[in-house]
Design a protein around this motif. Structure first.
Motif, PDB file in Angstrom:
ATOM      1  N   VAL A   1      -1.733  -8.367  -0.413  1.00  0.00           N
ATOM      2  CA  VAL A   1      -1.293  -7.151   0.273  1.00  0.00           C
ATOM      3  C   VAL A   1      -0.615  -6.241  -0.742  1.00  0.00           C
ATOM      4  O   VAL A   1       0.270  -6.686  -1.480  1.00  0.00           O
ATOM      5  CB  VAL A   1      -0.309  -7.471   1.418  1.00  0.00           C
ATOM      6  CG1 VAL A   1       0.118  -6.189   2.130  1.00  0.00           C
ATOM      7  CG2 VAL A   1      -0.930  -8.454   2.403  1.00  0.00           C
ATOM      8  N   SER A   2      -1.032  -4.997  -0.791  1.00  0.00           N
ATOM      9  CA  SER A   2      -0.427  -4.024  -1.703  1.00  0.00           C
ATOM     10  C   SER A   2      -0.013  -2.786  -0.912  1.00  0.00           C
ATOM     11  O   SER A   2      -0.768  -2.312  -0.058  1.00  0.00           O
ATOM     12  CB  SER A   2      -1.411  -3.620  -2.806  1.00  0.00           C
ATOM     13  OG  SER A   2      -1.822  -4.746  -3.564  1.00  0.00           O
ATOM     14  N   PHE A   3       1.174  -2.284  -1.210  1.00  0.00           N
ATOM     15  CA  PHE A   3       1.656  -1.055  -0.588  1.00  0.00           C
ATOM     16  C   PHE A   3       1.642   0.078  -1.614  1.00  0.00           C
ATOM     17  O   PHE A   3       1.778  -0.160  -2.824  1.00  0.00           O
ATOM     18  CB  PHE A   3       3.074  -1.238  -0.048  1.00  0.00           C
ATOM     19  CG  PHE A   3       3.157  -2.098   1.178  1.00  0.00           C
ATOM     20  CD1 PHE A   3       2.837  -1.579   2.426  1.00  0.00           C
ATOM     21  CD2 PHE A   3       3.559  -3.422   1.092  1.00  0.00           C
ATOM     22  CE1 PHE A   3       2.911  -2.368   3.562  1.00  0.00           C
ATOM     23  CE2 PHE A   3       3.644  -4.220   2.224  1.00  0.00           C
ATOM     24  CZ  PHE A   3       3.318  -3.696   3.467  1.00  0.00           C
ATOM     25  N   TYR A   4       1.530   1.300  -1.095  1.00  0.00           N
ATOM     26  CA  TYR A   4       1.456   2.472  -1.957  1.00  0.00           C
ATOM     27  C   TYR A   4       2.368   3.572  -1.423  1.00  0.00           C
ATOM     28  O   TYR A   4       2.656   3.635  -0.223  1.00  0.00           O
ATOM     29  CB  TYR A   4       0.012   2.978  -2.056  1.00  0.00           C
ATOM     30  CG  TYR A   4      -0.906   1.935  -2.640  1.00  0.00           C
ATOM     31  CD1 TYR A   4      -1.084   1.833  -4.010  1.00  0.00           C
ATOM     32  CD2 TYR A   4      -1.547   1.012  -1.816  1.00  0.00           C
ATOM     33  CE1 TYR A   4      -1.895   0.850  -4.554  1.00  0.00           C
ATOM     34  CE2 TYR A   4      -2.352   0.022  -2.348  1.00  0.00           C
ATOM     35  CZ  TYR A   4      -2.527  -0.052  -3.718  1.00  0.00           C
ATOM     36  OH  TYR A   4      -3.317  -1.038  -4.249  1.00  0.00           O
ATOM     37  N   ASP A   5       2.811   4.424  -2.353  1.00  0.00           N
ATOM     38  CA  ASP A   5       3.688   5.540  -2.009  1.00  0.00           C
ATOM     39  C   ASP A   5       2.994   6.863  -2.299  1.00  0.00           C
ATOM     40  O   ASP A   5       2.145   6.955  -3.195  1.00  0.00           O
ATOM     41  CB  ASP A   5       4.974   5.499  -2.842  1.00  0.00           C
ATOM     42  CG  ASP A   5       5.850   4.306  -2.525  1.00  0.00           C
ATOM     43  OD1 ASP A   5       5.779   3.814  -1.375  1.00  0.00           O
ATOM     44  OD2 ASP A   5       6.594   3.867  -3.418  1.00  0.00           O
ATOM     45  N   LEU A   6       3.401   7.872  -1.556  1.00  0.00           N
ATOM     46  CA  LEU A   6       3.022   9.248  -1.854  1.00  0.00           C
ATOM     47  C   LEU A   6       4.190   9.927  -2.553  1.00  0.00           C
ATOM     48  O   LEU A   6       5.339   9.809  -2.121  1.00  0.00           O
ATOM     49  CB  LEU A   6       2.677  10.007  -0.573  1.00  0.00           C
ATOM     50  CG  LEU A   6       1.276   9.804  -0.002  1.00  0.00           C
ATOM     51  CD1 LEU A   6       1.190  10.413   1.391  1.00  0.00           C
ATOM     52  CD2 LEU A   6       0.226  10.428  -0.916  1.00  0.00           C
ATOM     53  N   THR A   7       3.899  10.635  -3.639  1.00  0.00           N
ATOM     54  CA  THR A   7       4.930  11.406  -4.313  1.00  0.00           C
ATOM     55  C   THR A   7       5.053  12.762  -3.625  1.00  0.00           C
ATOM     56  O   THR A   7       4.276  13.094  -2.728  1.00  0.00           O
ATOM     57  CB  THR A   7       4.579  11.600  -5.793  1.00  0.00           C
ATOM     58  OG1 THR A   7       3.362  12.359  -5.889  1.00  0.00           O
ATOM     59  CG2 THR A   7       4.378  10.251  -6.477  1.00  0.00           C
ATOM     60  N   LYS A   8       6.025  13.545  -4.061  1.00  0.00           N
ATOM     61  CA  LYS A   8       6.243  14.834  -3.403  1.00  0.00           C
ATOM     62  C   LYS A   8       5.076  15.794  -3.606  1.00  0.00           C
ATOM     63  O   LYS A   8       4.896  16.733  -2.828  1.00  0.00           O
ATOM     64  CB  LYS A   8       7.543  15.474  -3.897  1.00  0.00           C
ATOM     65  CG  LYS A   8       7.573  15.818  -5.375  1.00  0.00           C
ATOM     66  CD  LYS A   8       8.922  16.416  -5.747  1.00  0.00           C
ATOM     67  CE  LYS A   8       8.995  16.745  -7.234  1.00  0.00           C
ATOM     68  NZ  LYS A   8      10.330  17.288  -7.600  1.00  0.00           N
ATOM     69  N   ASP A   9       4.247  15.540  -4.649  1.00  0.00           N
ATOM     70  CA  ASP A   9       3.046  16.358  -4.833  1.00  0.00           C
ATOM     71  C   ASP A   9       1.806  15.647  -4.289  1.00  0.00           C
ATOM     72  O   ASP A   9       0.678  15.954  -4.668  1.00  0.00           O
ATOM     73  CB  ASP A   9       2.848  16.732  -6.303  1.00  0.00           C
ATOM     74  CG  ASP A   9       2.841  15.517  -7.223  1.00  0.00           C
ATOM     75  OD1 ASP A   9       3.052  14.392  -6.718  1.00  0.00           O
ATOM     76  OD2 ASP A   9       2.624  15.683  -8.432  1.00  0.00           O
ATOM     77  N   ASN A  10       2.052  14.677  -3.369  1.00  0.00           N
ATOM     78  CA  ASN A  10       0.991  13.986  -2.626  1.00  0.00           C
ATOM     79  C   ASN A  10       0.046  13.175  -3.508  1.00  0.00           C
ATOM     80  O   ASN A  10      -1.132  13.014  -3.183  1.00  0.00           O
ATOM     81  CB  ASN A  10       0.186  14.981  -1.778  1.00  0.00           C
ATOM     82  CG  ASN A  10       0.963  15.433  -0.559  1.00  0.00           C
ATOM     83  OD1 ASN A  10       1.724  14.662   0.025  1.00  0.00           O
ATOM     84  ND2 ASN A  10       0.797  16.687  -0.188  1.00  0.00           N
ATOM     85  N   LYS A  11       0.566  12.636  -4.595  1.00  0.00           N
ATOM     86  CA  LYS A  11      -0.203  11.695  -5.401  1.00  0.00           C
ATOM     87  C   LYS A  11       0.114  10.278  -4.926  1.00  0.00           C
ATOM     88  O   LYS A  11       1.265   9.941  -4.674  1.00  0.00           O
ATOM     89  CB  LYS A  11       0.139  11.843  -6.884  1.00  0.00           C
ATOM     90  CG  LYS A  11      -0.360  13.136  -7.505  1.00  0.00           C
ATOM     91  CD  LYS A  11      -0.055  13.179  -8.997  1.00  0.00           C
ATOM     92  CE  LYS A  11      -0.595  14.455  -9.631  1.00  0.00           C
ATOM     93  NZ  LYS A  11      -0.290  14.514 -11.093  1.00  0.00           N
ATOM     94  N   MET A  12      -0.926   9.458  -4.811  1.00  0.00           N
ATOM     95  CA  MET A  12      -0.745   8.085  -4.355  1.00  0.00           C
ATOM     96  C   MET A  12      -0.468   7.178  -5.550  1.00  0.00           C
ATOM     97  O   MET A  12      -1.176   7.234  -6.560  1.00  0.00           O
ATOM     98  CB  MET A  12      -1.992   7.615  -3.612  1.00  0.00           C
ATOM     99  CG  MET A  12      -1.777   6.377  -2.775  1.00  0.00           C
ATOM    100  SD  MET A  12      -0.825   6.659  -1.252  1.00  0.00           S
ATOM    101  CE  MET A  12      -2.075   7.431  -0.207  1.00  0.00           C
ATOM    102  N   MET A  13       0.573   6.343  -5.423  1.00  0.00           N
ATOM    103  CA  MET A  13       0.961   5.446  -6.502  1.00  0.00           C
ATOM    104  C   MET A  13       1.369   4.094  -5.920  1.00  0.00           C
ATOM    105  O   MET A  13       1.840   4.026  -4.779  1.00  0.00           O
ATOM    106  CB  MET A  13       2.140   6.026  -7.295  1.00  0.00           C
ATOM    107  CG  MET A  13       1.876   7.357  -7.963  1.00  0.00           C
ATOM    108  SD  MET A  13       3.329   7.953  -8.878  1.00  0.00           S
ATOM    109  CE  MET A  13       3.442   6.686 -10.149  1.00  0.00           C
ATOM    110  N   PRO A  14       1.216   3.009  -6.696  1.00  0.00           N
ATOM    111  CA  PRO A  14       1.749   1.718  -6.237  1.00  0.00           C
ATOM    112  C   PRO A  14       3.236   1.841  -5.944  1.00  0.00           C
ATOM    113  O   PRO A  14       3.969   2.518  -6.664  1.00  0.00           O
ATOM    114  CB  PRO A  14       1.478   0.786  -7.427  1.00  0.00           C
ATOM    115  CG  PRO A  14       0.308   1.400  -8.122  1.00  0.00           C
ATOM    116  CD  PRO A  14       0.492   2.885  -7.979  1.00  0.00           C
ATOM    117  N   THR A  15       3.686   1.198  -4.893  1.00  0.00           N
ATOM    118  CA  THR A  15       5.057   1.387  -4.436  1.00  0.00           C
ATOM    119  C   THR A  15       6.084   0.780  -5.388  1.00  0.00           C
ATOM    120  O   THR A  15       5.791  -0.156  -6.139  1.00  0.00           O
ATOM    121  CB  THR A  15       5.250   0.776  -3.040  1.00  0.00           C
ATOM    122  OG1 THR A  15       6.533   1.153  -2.543  1.00  0.00           O
ATOM    123  CG2 THR A  15       5.157  -0.746  -3.091  1.00  0.00           C
TER     124      THR A  15
END
Length: 272
Positions: free
Chosen positions: A170-184
């Motif tokens: 299971v992997s979670f990801y984050d959105l940055t303020k400029d809507n780029k997806m990155m590993p959490t």
């Protein structure tokens, strides 16, 4: 219809339009075939209008995701095409087993994501483990900026022998303020809701993964927030099934088809 598609592929657009229009009037369902024909004729605006109608129609009735993917492919929007193919995969669409042969998807053949998708489709018909559930719940936690629990259900094929290694990644990801997806970089945890030992019975096993971003966590300049998750299930290191929300995370962050070593911070597996 098959005849309308044949006319379209031969370039007999007026005949194709006549048949597609007649079918559309009879079913009151936007015609993906008509949209593709319009695209071939350079009538992109009309094609996009039908595409928008198809997407809206899914809110009220079942509209096959591959139909939307086919129109997106014709319009040259590969990102949307693969998004809807992932939706179709999640919905276990039977059409997917034919997409390698359908002319509507020929434009995707040169994309690196296409053979990977075909491999997953082929594997899904002879898998030992299948993902039966991925339920995400947001938890009201006064100590956290955000707290999510993901319940993952994995169902073995009846008669699956014990003595094999099962790994759920299971992997979670984050959105940055400029809507780029990155590993959490949030705090992640895992625990089994049911026993992880013994997979011979066909009953699903459930794992819960947690995503917690504490209020005390240092604020990052990129303003991260929860973005999504992927789940991949392996049996003796062989990928069996995968899910993601949003679906495009599976192609944005591709996983291994063969897992030789557990990835860092992976949830505990089972070797009954």
């Amino acid at each position: 219809s098959v005849l309308a598609a044949a006319y379209r592929e031969k370039g007999n657009f007026p005949e194709a339009i006549a048949l597609y229009t007649k079918a559309q009037e009879a079913t009151h369902v936007p015609s993906s075939g008509l949209a593709i024909t319009y695209t071939r004729m350079g009538r992109e605006m009309e094609a996009r209008n039908i595409l928008a109608q198809l997407v809206r129609a899914r809110d009220k009735r079942y509209v096959s995701a591959p139909l939307i993917a086919a129109v997106s492919t014709a319009l040259g929007d590969k990102v949307e095409a693969f998004h809807w193919l992932e939706v179709a995969y999640d919905e276990h669409s039977g059409v997917l087993q034919w997409i390698a042969f359908l002319p509507e998807f020929r434009a995707l053949h040169s994309d690196a994501r296409f053979p990977h998708l075909l491999q997953r489709i082929s594997a899904s018909h002879d898998t030992i483990l299948k993902i039966a559930e991925t339920t995400l719940s947001e938890i009201n936690d006064p100590k956290a900026q955000s707290h999510f629990n993901l319940k993952v259900g994995v169902k073995p094929r009846p008669g699956t022998p014990n003595g094999h290694a099962v790994r759920i990644v299971v992997s979670f990801y984050d959105l940055t303020k400029d809507n780029k997806m990155m590993p959490t970089n949030a705090q992640i945890g895992y625990h089994w809701l049911t026993s992880a030992n013994g997979w011979a019975e066909a009953a699903p096993r459930f794992l819960e993964a947690t995503y917690v971003r504490p209020k005390t966590q240092t604020f990052f300049a990129d303003g991260r927030r929860y973005g999504g998750f992927t789940v991949r299930v392996y049996f003796d290191g062989q990928l069996q099934d995968s899910r993601a929300s949003p679906p495009h995370l599976l192609t944005l962050f591709p996983g291994e088809d063969h897992l030789t070593n557990p990835p860092p911070d992976a949830p505990p597996g089972s070797s009954p």
